[in-house]
Write a protein that holds these residues in place. Structure first.
Motif, PDB file in Angstrom:
ATOM      1  N   SER A 229      26.261  43.922  46.020  1.00 48.04           N
ATOM      2  CA  SER A 229      26.740  44.799  45.407  1.00 48.04           C
ATOM      3  C   SER A 229      27.216  44.719  44.141  1.00 48.04           C
ATOM      4  O   SER A 229      27.300  43.734  43.324  1.00 48.04           O
ATOM      5  N   LEU A 230      27.217  45.918  43.233  1.00 47.51           N
ATOM      6  CA  LEU A 230      27.660  45.977  42.073  1.00 47.51           C
ATOM      7  C   LEU A 230      29.061  45.212  41.904  1.00 47.51           C
ATOM      8  O   LEU A 230      29.801  45.436  42.974  1.00 47.51           O
ATOM      9  N   ARG A 231      29.391  44.800  41.049  1.00 52.70           N
ATOM     10  CA  ARG A 231      30.792  44.023  40.691  1.00 52.70           C
ATOM     11  C   ARG A 231      31.672  45.124  39.853  1.00 52.70           C
ATOM     12  O   ARG A 231      31.153  45.550  38.635  1.00 52.70           O
ATOM     13  N   ILE A 232      32.659  45.701  40.474  1.00 56.27           N
ATOM     14  CA  ILE A 232      33.326  46.680  39.763  1.00 56.27           C
ATOM     15  C   ILE A 232      34.966  46.040  39.505  1.00 56.27           C
ATOM     16  O   ILE A 232      35.469  45.587  40.583  1.00 56.27           O
ATOM     17  N   ASP A 233      35.190  46.066  38.381  1.00 52.98           N
ATOM     18  CA  ASP A 233      36.540  45.532  37.643  1.00 52.98           C
ATOM     19  C   ASP A 233      37.684  46.938  37.680  1.00 52.98           C
ATOM     20  O   ASP A 233      37.418  47.666  36.744  1.00 52.98           O
ATOM     21  N   GLN A 234      38.417  47.297  38.754  1.00 50.96           N
ATOM     22  CA  GLN A 234      38.982  48.552  39.019  1.00 50.96           C
ATOM     23  C   GLN A 234      40.252  48.514  37.754  1.00 50.96           C
ATOM     24  O   GLN A 234      40.288  49.651  37.212  1.00 50.96           O
ATOM     25  N   ASP A 235      40.576  47.444  37.379  1.00 48.33           N
ATOM     26  CA  ASP A 235      41.685  47.454  36.185  1.00 48.33           C
ATOM     27  C   ASP A 235      40.997  47.931  34.878  1.00 48.33           C
ATOM     28  O   ASP A 235      41.595  48.961  34.235  1.00 48.33           O
ATOM     29  N   GLU A 236      39.735  47.479  34.658  1.00 44.52           N
ATOM     30  CA  GLU A 236      39.153  48.069  33.695  1.00 44.52           C
ATOM     31  C   GLU A 236      38.373  49.511  33.885  1.00 44.52           C
ATOM     32  O   GLU A 236      38.564  50.381  32.743  1.00 44.52           O
ATOM     33  N   VAL A 237      38.298  49.801  35.058  1.00 41.25           N
ATOM     34  CA  VAL A 237      37.781  51.335  35.182  1.00 41.25           C
ATOM     35  C   VAL A 237      39.044  52.065  34.695  1.00 41.25           C
ATOM     36  O   VAL A 237      38.939  53.354  34.175  1.00 41.25           O
ATOM     37  N   ARG A 238      40.233  51.616  35.320  1.00 43.30           N
ATOM     38  CA  ARG A 238      41.469  52.540  35.238  1.00 43.30           C
ATOM     39  C   ARG A 238      41.723  52.637  33.633  1.00 43.30           C
ATOM     40  O   ARG A 238      42.013  53.564  33.118  1.00 43.30           O
ATOM     41  N   ARG A 239      41.172  51.624  32.907  1.00 36.60           N
ATOM     42  CA  ARG A 239      41.639  51.326  31.430  1.00 36.60           C
ATOM     43  C   ARG A 239      40.685  52.567  30.761  1.00 36.60           C
ATOM     44  O   ARG A 239      41.230  53.331  29.772  1.00 36.60           O
ATOM     45  N   TYR A 240      39.333  52.625  31.157  1.00 39.33           N
ATOM     46  CA  TYR A 240      38.425  53.624  30.727  1.00 39.33           C
ATOM     47  C   TYR A 240      39.083  54.993  30.869  1.00 39.33           C
ATOM     48  O   TYR A 240      39.097  55.903  29.861  1.00 39.33           O
ATOM     49  N   VAL A 241      39.523  55.124  32.260  1.00 40.26           N
ATOM     50  CA  VAL A 241      39.987  56.524  32.337  1.00 40.26           C
ATOM     51  C   VAL A 241      41.207  56.878  31.844  1.00 40.26           C
ATOM     52  O   VAL A 241      41.134  58.051  31.233  1.00 40.26           O
ATOM     53  N   LYS A 242      42.071  55.980  31.458  1.00 42.73           N
ATOM     54  CA  LYS A 242      43.294  56.297  30.870  1.00 42.73           C
ATOM     55  C   LYS A 242      43.290  56.419  29.436  1.00 42.73           C
ATOM     56  O   LYS A 242      43.740  57.319  28.705  1.00 42.73           O
ATOM     57  N   ASN A 243      41.947  56.032  28.785  1.00 43.38           N
ATOM     58  CA  ASN A 243      41.475  56.364  27.467  1.00 43.38           C
ATOM     59  C   ASN A 243      40.895  57.587  27.208  1.00 43.38           C
ATOM     60  O   ASN A 243      40.226  57.896  26.033  1.00 43.38           O
ATOM     61  N   GLY A 244      40.668  58.228  28.515  1.00 43.11           N
ATOM     62  CA  GLY A 244      40.149  59.925  28.192  1.00 43.11           C
ATOM     63  C   GLY A 244      38.714  59.826  28.572  1.00 43.11           C
ATOM     64  O   GLY A 244      37.800  60.589  28.431  1.00 43.11           O
ATOM     65  N   PHE A 245      38.105  58.618  29.124  1.00 38.91           N
ATOM     66  CA  PHE A 245      36.631  58.660  29.634  1.00 38.91           C
ATOM     67  C   PHE A 245      36.461  59.553  30.738  1.00 38.91           C
ATOM     68  O   PHE A 245      37.178  59.300  31.695  1.00 38.91           O
ATOM     69  N   ASP A 246      35.553  60.380  30.564  1.00 36.01           N
ATOM     70  CA  ASP A 246      35.071  61.417  31.611  1.00 36.01           C
ATOM     71  C   ASP A 246      34.274  60.759  32.708  1.00 36.01           C
ATOM     72  O   ASP A 246      33.304  60.921  32.879  1.00 36.01           O
ATOM     73  N   ILE A 247      35.080  60.103  33.685  1.00 34.53           N
ATOM     74  CA  ILE A 247      34.097  59.205  34.496  1.00 34.53           C
ATOM     75  C   ILE A 247      33.365  59.945  35.563  1.00 34.53           C
ATOM     76  O   ILE A 247      32.277  59.687  35.892  1.00 34.53           O
ATOM     77  N   LYS A 248      33.965  61.405  35.777  1.00 38.96           N
ATOM     78  CA  LYS A 248      33.292  62.128  36.832  1.00 38.96           C
ATOM     79  C   LYS A 248      31.985  62.551  36.261  1.00 38.96           C
ATOM     80  O   LYS A 248      30.778  62.449  36.600  1.00 38.96           O
ATOM     81  N   GLY A 249      32.099  63.313  35.036  1.00 40.86           N
ATOM     82  CA  GLY A 249      31.066  63.813  34.204  1.00 40.86           C
ATOM     83  C   GLY A 249      30.037  62.800  33.722  1.00 40.86           C
ATOM     84  O   GLY A 249      28.630  63.021  33.840  1.00 40.86           O
ATOM     85  N   ILE A 250      30.539  61.837  33.181  1.00 40.97           N
ATOM     86  CA  ILE A 250      29.615  60.756  32.687  1.00 40.97           C
ATOM     87  C   ILE A 250      28.863  60.004  33.708  1.00 40.97           C
ATOM     88  O   ILE A 250      27.937  59.546  33.540  1.00 40.97           O
ATOM     89  N   VAL A 251      29.729  59.358  34.480  1.00 42.65           N
ATOM     90  CA  VAL A 251      29.169  58.162  35.425  1.00 42.65           C
ATOM     91  C   VAL A 251      28.752  59.007  36.990  1.00 42.65           C
ATOM     92  O   VAL A 251      27.735  59.173  37.284  1.00 42.65           O
ATOM     93  N   THR A 252      29.877  59.287  37.802  1.00 43.33           N
ATOM     94  CA  THR A 252      29.673  59.635  39.146  1.00 43.33           C
ATOM     95  C   THR A 252      28.919  60.652  39.381  1.00 43.33           C
ATOM     96  O   THR A 252      27.963  60.742  40.321  1.00 43.33           O
ATOM     97  N   ASP A 253      29.012  61.879  38.627  1.00 41.92           N
ATOM     98  CA  ASP A 253      28.100  62.832  38.698  1.00 41.92           C
ATOM     99  C   ASP A 253      26.628  62.682  38.558  1.00 41.92           C
ATOM    100  O   ASP A 253      25.659  63.211  38.958  1.00 41.92           O
TER     101      ASP A 253
END
Lengths: 389, 66, 354
Positions: A229-253
């Motif tokens: 499986s992909l390795r996901i660092d959830q702390d880093e994910v949250r850091r991206y989101v906290k900095n305004g990264f549009d995780i839905k638009g840019i990644v999951t969609d």
């Protein structure tokens, strides 16, 4: 060899992009052939056709590859390029160099050739552009003394190439540079003494981003991938989101199989690992937080090529997953089986993909001892015309 | 990698090449009725000995050194 | 006879120390500005890369110039990318700006990273090739002069890969690029029967034709070949086998433009580039028709594509009918594929846009 006026190509000395005309002129200050090349280029701009001819037997002793014979069709006008042969020099994997190595090549080429080069040619070789027949052997002898050798040409294994891989990329799932170097060293005879129906290319990309276009450009395509499986660092994910990264638009969609979902409430990126097709998009967009898995190897695909003769092909999946550890015996064994079948059955100038199309994937799989797998096709046949045997 | 290439095989290859204008390794192997991998090795040695050369006519062939 | 079959020098001897130390240990990277990469290792080490454009056809003095920069700032090591860019690597952040200044002093642009147009992969053209239907270095220079701001910035929706092949042999294998420029012949080969029997093998030449258009000359007094011009699609395969059948033609040769290909598996699977413009004339030294057509396609794409959408993904979303409408490129009978795998492209649904 009087100085000629070259108004058409002089136009290309202007403009912001670095000018190859200036480069030819730099070489022309020291070399008569480079000077005549300016005139030939000007003549082609005027006539709108090429003035080069191919053919003849040129090369170095013991080799049938690595030198391309080239002659101008107006030798009386441009005697210094009457012969203007190309030498293909096998680059180090990943196109890394010491300046000492580069300077040595420059010094040798100053002595024996036009002083003009391509860094690099399309297949990846260092291209030394323009010398005469008598200079080939001494030039080659000095190049080998400096540690370099010729690349492939003609109906041979062409110089294998690889992306930068683990040298400077966090996405490399295989050691592209070592694989490329190892296969190149193993198959020197196949590169240097052409024997097959036509050319055969091997390219190695470290991940499905396919930085050396292996799937389009190599008969034998090696692309790094992983089975877990992909390795996901959830702390880093949250850091991206906290900095305004549009995780839905840019990644999951944009996930092609909708394997990823952002749980806003739990502040967690959820993955349905079975649905991940390892496309690399999420990793490309959030490389600090998402990384390839750890059970790594390569997908081997077969048949990529440009249009001549029956049309262009993208490589087809042949081995969905192969571990890639030195000395890479499994890949080498497979290559030998492919070459044996192709060399036995191929027509003149028939690439391996065209032969597979003509004789059928089933026949090919039997010849190379591979079992059919659903990963090899997008979908099974719709017609009822099955040959039972 | 050159084990098993006999002078006799190399002679046979040269003799066959004397009967044709050019050939591919595959044709040589069929003519001398020896396994192709071995013929490839014999041809490599003959190339290094400067007894044969390569030509390109849309595909590569070998011929006796002119 | 000297050495033989030694193969290339090992890459291991060519790696910068920071690369050797962190080989396989890289953790992540970022593009700090156009043309500058920062890779960070698990060890905490970092390597900075400055990427510079090159004309690819270069003199040995150019190579010596870039070696001087590498000697001064990069411990005597450098690399090239698969798109002929030069990369200078250093573990020292303070070296980045001096490297950029040194590169720019040589007249080279820094860029080609991320959402940019990187260097054009291309072939030899009229500078060196016998089968070229257009020039390569000259046309590439004319195009890159116009697209230059896209190399030095990262303002496009996604990366845009341009490649050029000076004939359909495509030794540069351009057929899966966002924009592919291909030199084409449009006239059948002119058979020189006075030379055919001397320089060509008649059966091999006949067999080389993918459409079976080449036959023995019916005149028993002529030892040569004829071409059925109606069957010829100007591929030049016969010319490669038989030099007595040239097809280069001052007025007939030109370029075709294909769009929407990609090799990366990211999001959409890899795609072939497909025909946008069947023919534009060779008009050196600046090829204004081809350059303007390419610029138009880039600008329409930049205006309409969503973020991270490659050219082919954008066209896939809006439909080819809209691609032709938005770019103003006419759709003609030439766009309909009638070669071997053509029928797979015919539309078998009532779903389309007006």
């Amino acid at each position: 060899m009087a100085d000629r006026d070259t108004p058409l190509i002089n136009n290309l000395e202007d403009g912001p992009w670095p000018s190859y005309v200036k480069e030819i002129k730099r070489a022309a200050k020291k070399n008569a052939a480079a000077k005549d090349l300016l005139g030939v280029q000007e003549l082609s701009f005027k006539d709108k056709i090429t003035h080069w001819k191919h053919g003849g037997i040129v090369g170095v002793t013991g080799y049938g590859s690595g030198v391309i014979g080239r002659y101008v069709d107006v030798p009386e006008e441009f005697p210094a390029v009457e012969m203007f042969h190309t030498m293909r020099i096998n680059m180090p994997s990943g196109w890394f160099y010491t300046t000492d190595a580069l300077r040595k090549i420059c010094d040798i080429w100053e002595k024996y050739g036009s002083g003009l080069t391509n860094f690099h040619g399309s297949t990846g070789d260092i291209i030394l552009l323009g010398t005469d027949t008598k200079s080939l052997q001494p030039c080659f002898d000095e190049l080998t003394e400096a540690g370099f050798d010729l690349g492939g040409s003609g109906s041979a294994l062409r110089t294998p190439s690889a992306c930068v891989g683990p040298a400077r990329c966090e996405w490399a799932c295989i050691d592209t540079l070592d694989i490329c170097n190892n296969l190149t060293q193993e198959f020197q005879d196949e590169m240097h003494r052409p024997r097959w129906p036509y050319k055969f290319k091997i390219k190695v990309s470290g991940c499905p981003n396919d930085g050396v276009a292996a799937i389009a450009r190599a008969d034998f395509t090696i692309i790094g991938t992983w089975r877990d499986s992909l390795r996901i660092d959830q702390d880093e994910v949250r850091r991206y989101v906290k900095n305004g990264f549009d995780i839905k638009g840019i990644v999951t969609d944009k996930c092609p199989t909708k394997a990823l979902a952002w749980d806003e409430k739990a502040q967690k990126l959820n993955l349905r690992a079975d649905d991940c097709v390892r496309c690399m998009h999420c990793i490309n967009k959030m490389c600090k937080a998402i990384r390839p898995g750890l059970d790594r190897g390569a997908t081997i695909l077969i048949g990529g090529k440009a249009p001549i003769i029956k049309g262009a092909y993208l490589s087809w999946v042949l081995v969905p997953f192969m571990k890639m550890e030195p000395p890479y015996d499994e890949a080498k064994e497979l290559l030998h089986k492919i070459w044996e079948w192709w060399d036995e059955n191929g027509r003149t100038r028939e690439r391996v993909a065209e032969l597979i199309e003509r004789m059928g994937l089933k026949t090919f799989l039997r010849a190379v001892d591979l079992k059919p797998l659903p990963q090899m096709v997008y979908r099974p046949r719709a017609n009822p015309y099955v040959f039972f045997d | 990698m050159t084990e098993g290439v006999s002078e006799e095989l190399k002679e046979k290859v040269l003799k066959y090449l004397g009967t044709v204008s050019k050939a591919k390794n595959r044709d040589v192997a069929r003519a001398v009725e020896v396994e192709k991998a071995l013929v490839d090795k014999a041809i490599a040695e003959l190339a290094k000995e400067d007894k044969i050369e390569y030509i390109y006519l849309g595909t590569s062939y070998i011929q006796l050194k002119q | 006879m000297g050495k033989s079959d030694i193969g290339p020098p090992s890459y291991k001897k060519m790696l910068p120390a920071v690369i050797e130390k962190n080989y396989g240990k890289w953790k992540y990277h970022e593009i700090t500005k156009p043309g500058v990469l920062r890779h960070v290792s698990e060890s905490g080490d970092e390597v900075w890369t400055v990427r510079a454009g090159s004309p690819r056809l270069v003199s040995i003095d150019f190579i010596r110039d870039i070696c001087d920069i590498a000697d001064k700032y990069c411990d005597g090591k450098l690399r090239f990318t698969s798109r002929s860019n030069v990369e200078f690597m250093t573990p020292k952040k303070e070296n980045v700006e001096p490297i950029i200044a040194a590169v720019q002093k040589l007249g080279l642009p820094v860029g080609g990273t991320g959402k940019a147009i990187s260097n054009i992969v291309h072939t030899q053209g009229w500078a060196h090739c016998h089968s070229a239907a257009t020039d390569s270095s000259g046309l590439v220079k004319a195009i890159m002069d116009e697209l230059y701001p896209y190399f030095t910035s990262m303002k496009l929706p996604a990366k845009l890969r341009v490649a050029l092949a000076c004939c359909i042999n495509m030794c540069g294998a351009v057929h899966c690029s966002d924009i592919a420029i291909v030199g084409i012949h449009t006239k059948p080969p002119k058979v020189d029967n006075s030379k055919v029997s001397a320089v060509c093998e008649i059966p091999t030449t006949m067999a080389s034709c993918p459409t079976g258009a080449i036959r023995k000359n019916p005149d028993p007094n002529v030892k040569g070949l004829v071409v059925n011009e109606e069957k010829c699609m100007y591929c030049g395969n016969c010319f490669t086998v038989c030099p007595a059948m040239p097809l280069a033609d001052s007025t007939g040769d030109g370029v075709a433009i294909y769009v929407g290909g990609k090799v990366s598996n990211a999001r959409h699977t890899p795609m072939f580039s497909r025909l946008a413009i069947p023919y534009l004339p060779n008009n050196p030294p600046r090829w204004p028709e081809a350059v303007n057509a390419i610029k138009n396609i880039v600008e329409v794409y930049a205006k309409h594509a969503l973020p991270d959408e490659r050219m082919g993904e954008w066209i896939d979303r809006v439909g080819w009918e809209n691609f032709f409408k938005l770019t103003g490129i006419p759709f003609t009978e030439y766009h309909i594929d009638d070669f071997t795998h053509g029928i797979d492209t015919y539309r078998t649904t009532t779903q389309f846009r007006w």
